[in-house]
Design a protein around this motif. Structure first.
Motif, PDB file in Angstrom:
ATOM      1  N   LEU A 285       0.833  -1.200   0.000  1.00 38.61           N
ATOM      2  CA  LEU A 285       0.000   0.000   0.000  1.00 38.61           C
ATOM      3  C   LEU A 285       0.877   1.264   0.000  1.00 38.61           C
ATOM      4  N   ASN A 286       2.001   1.203   0.719  1.00 39.89           N
ATOM      5  CA  ASN A 286       2.933   2.345   0.731  1.00 39.89           C
ATOM      6  C   ASN A 286       3.548   2.555  -0.654  1.00 39.89           C
ATOM      7  N   ILE A 287       3.864   1.451  -1.318  1.00 44.84           N
ATOM      8  CA  ILE A 287       4.457   1.548  -2.663  1.00 44.84           C
ATOM      9  C   ILE A 287       3.484   2.200  -3.631  1.00 44.84           C
ATOM     10  N   THR A 288       2.225   1.789  -3.561  1.00 47.80           N
ATOM     11  CA  THR A 288       1.232   2.394  -4.454  1.00 47.80           C
ATOM     12  C   THR A 288       1.083   3.880  -4.154  1.00 47.80           C
ATOM     13  N   GLY A 289       1.235   4.245  -2.860  1.00 46.64           N
ATOM     14  CA  GLY A 289       1.182   5.663  -2.504  1.00 46.64           C
ATOM     15  C   GLY A 289       2.345   6.436  -3.117  1.00 46.64           C
ATOM     16  N   GLU A 290       3.530   5.808  -3.083  1.00 53.03           N
ATOM     17  CA  GLU A 290       4.697   6.461  -3.688  1.00 53.03           C
ATOM     18  C   GLU A 290       4.544   6.595  -5.192  1.00 53.03           C
ATOM     19  N   LEU A 291       3.952   5.567  -5.802  1.00 58.53           N
ATOM     20  CA  LEU A 291       3.739   5.647  -7.251  1.00 58.53           C
ATOM     21  C   LEU A 291       2.775   6.781  -7.583  1.00 58.53           C
ATOM     22  N   LEU A 292       1.779   6.954  -6.739  1.00 59.91           N
ATOM     23  CA  LEU A 292       0.864   8.082  -6.965  1.00 59.91           C
ATOM     24  C   LEU A 292       1.577   9.420  -6.779  1.00 59.91           C
ATOM     25  N   ASP A 293       2.499   9.463  -5.797  1.00 61.31           N
ATOM     26  CA  ASP A 293       3.308  10.682  -5.630  1.00 61.31           C
ATOM     27  C   ASP A 293       4.140  10.967  -6.877  1.00 61.31           C
TER      28      ASP A 293
END
Length: 559
Positions: free
Chosen positions: A392-400
């Motif tokens: 979930l953190n990785i997907t957040g970074e990808l959105l960033d």
């Protein structure tokens, strides 16, 4: 004959003219002096003797002194006989005087006076004759001197007119020849028929011109061929190329640049670039050194296109020869990057739904109402929970990342305590540091003020810097994390003691997709995203590094 000998001969000629005129003048003056001297010495003295004797006779007495004075004058006259017949006249005077002493009658006195008159008449005739002779001598001298002076004047005038031309004309022709050679007219030749130094100079000049002509023709075809080949290569490039000389005059432009500038080639080549930039916005942008490597958006090929500018300074022996501006078309990469960003954004949104479902299922499994789990099942459940959170953190970074690349960064600005950001970041990488036996040392100044920041994105930046520091640090080393206040900013620092970064890469380290040749696994996006996040918060990020000693990354945030 050599020029030196000719100059000596010419000067000797002038010297001879001066000596000749001076000598002749002196000679005739001496002759006139001698003639005048004869008149004075011979005839005038005789006349004075006669006049003296006549004066004595006019006052004659038998006094002894009168006789003695007369005899003295008569004796002087006898020793000053110079004219023809004067000797006989003087002898007659002596005889008459002797008779006069015996007979002082008037008749004898008359005879004595007649003898004196005869002598006076002979000397007067002598004076006239010698005067005529002196006049003839003077006239002859004048005629000779005039003739010689006229001849010398003509010769000297001829020398003055011709001799300077003899020297000046070859020099003038040589100057003209040098000017022609300067203008690259290597067919120029000098034609001096003389066998003096000018002839040798002409021979050397002609040899030089012949060698230059051979060199020019031997290399001209090759140079022209190479020039044509270079022009063909430049014109076939897909990127716009503009060449400038050291004075900012346009030397060449290829077809792509002409189309983009929308100016005819004849109006560009050879003209002063800043003058053209006054009415051409694109050229003005290209000449502006402050723009650096920023992307340039241009409407080209009937669509919006993106370009990057590169400037190459051409130098030789520390002297600037010119500059080449290269405008690279990165539209295709921009489109691919945009497609990638859209893809990542789509995938990130799509992944969030199943990940949220997994986390919901994990919560249900943790509930004992569903069923009791043994210890092994509980451990597996914890692992699944941890991995799902990480995903979930990785997907957040990808959105960033998609926010950064699209230019739509969403920030939640608030007051944040610096030590909380550091604590979160260090705890996030603690496990990774322990695996490499790396110590994380935190150094915080007392009473640090809160900073205006997006806590989540700032923590992500610090985690990224710490992760890189761990990756490039040797085992059993340490990493120092610190924060200090400086004026109205708080500066966060991450210092490692690894191999460091070469100085030529320091300016590019924050560029998107840039990776040093010795970089370990990575995408080259982390530092680029970090810079975008910091600058979006009105901060600044930079790096200092010494190869072999380590690197120190800094970023500042406003209080």
């Amino acid at each position: 004959m050599k020029i030196k000998a000719k100059l000596q001969l010419g000067l000797f000629f002038l010297f001879s003219v001066i000596v000749l005129l001076g000598g002749m003048g002196t000679y005739y003056l001496n002759q006139l002096k001698a003639d005048s001297s004869k008149i004075l010495r011979d005839n005038i003295e005789s006349l004075e003797y006669v006049q003296g004797m006549q004066v004595i006779l006019n006052t004659w007495t038998s006094e002894q002194s009168k006789q003695k004075a007369f005899e003295q004058l008569l004796d002087n006259q006898e020793h000053n006989v110079t004219e023809v017949g004067e000797k006989e006249a003087t002898q007659v005077l002596r005889k008459e005087y002797t008779d006069f002493k015996k007979d002082t009658t008037a008749n004898q006195l008359l005879k004595l006076n007649q003898a004196l008159f005869k002598i006076a008449a002979l000397n007067q005739q002598g004076i006239v004759r010698k005067n005529d002779l002196a006049l003839k001598t003077a006239e002859s001298a004048s005629n000779y001197l005039k003739t010689v002076a006229i001849v010398c004047m003509l010769l000297t005038f001829t020398f003055i007119v011709n001799f300077p031309s003899y020297i000046a004309n070859p020099i003038k022709e040589l100057t003209k020849g040098i000017q022609e050679i300067t203008n690259k007219n290597y067919e120029q030749r000098l034609h001096f028929s003389s066998e003096d130094e000018f002839g040798e100079l002409a021979s050397a000049f002609n040899s030089m011109a012949e060698k230059l002509n051979e060199y020019e023709h031997s290399n001209l075809a090759k140079i022209l061929f190479e020039k044509s080949r270079i022009e063909a290569i430049i014109n076939n490039l897909n990127d716009a190329v503009i060449g400038l000389d050291e004075k900012n005059r346009i030397l060449f432009v290829n077809i792509v640049a002409i189309k983009m500038l929308n100016v005819q080639a004849d109006d560009l080549i050879g003209n002063y670039a800043p003058d053209i930039a006054l009415y051409n916005d694109l050229l003005r942008t290209l000449l502006n050194e402050k723009d650096g490597n920023k992307e340039i958006k241009i409407y080209a090929d009937e669509r919006e296109s993106y370009f990057t500018k590169e400037s190459l300074i051409v130098e030789s022996n520390d002297k600037v020869l010119g500059k080449v501006i290269l405008l690279k078309n990165i539209t295709r990469f921009h489109e691919l990057d945009e497609a990638k960003t859209n893809f990542i954004a789509t995938i990130s949104h799509e992944l969030k739904t199943p990940i949220s479902a997994i986390k919901m299922s994990l919560k249900l499994l943790e509930n004992e109402k569903v069923g009791t789990l043994n210890s092994e099942q509980s451990q597996l459940l914890e692992n699944i929970k941890s991995d799902s959170q990480r995903l979930l953190n990785i997907t957040g970074e990808l959105l960033d990342l998609t926010q950064v690349e699209s230019g739509k960064i969403s920030l939640t600005m608030q007051e944040v305590e610096p030590h909380k950001i550091i604590e979160y970041a260090t705890s996030a990488v603690q496990f990774q540091a322990q695996q490499s036996n790396i110590e994380l040392e935190v150094q915080l100044s007392g009473n640090l003020p809160k900073v205006q920041a997006d806590a989540e994105k700032t923590a992500w930046i610090l985690v990224n810097l710490l992760t890189n520091a761990i990756r490039y640090s040797p085992e059993n080393s340490k990493i120092i994390v610190s924060a200090i206040r400086q004026n109205n900013m708080v500066i966060f620092t991450v210092q490692d003691f690894g191999k460091g970064i070469a100085i030529e890469y320091l300016e590019k380290i924050f560029d998107k997709y840039f990776q040093t040749p010795d970089s370990q696994k990575g995408t080259g996006l982390g530092l680029a995203i970090a810079r975008q996040f910091i600058e979006a918060q009105n901060g600044h990020i930079w790096v200092e590094s010494v190869v072999g000693e380590g690197s120190t990354f800094y970023f500042s945030l406003r209080v």
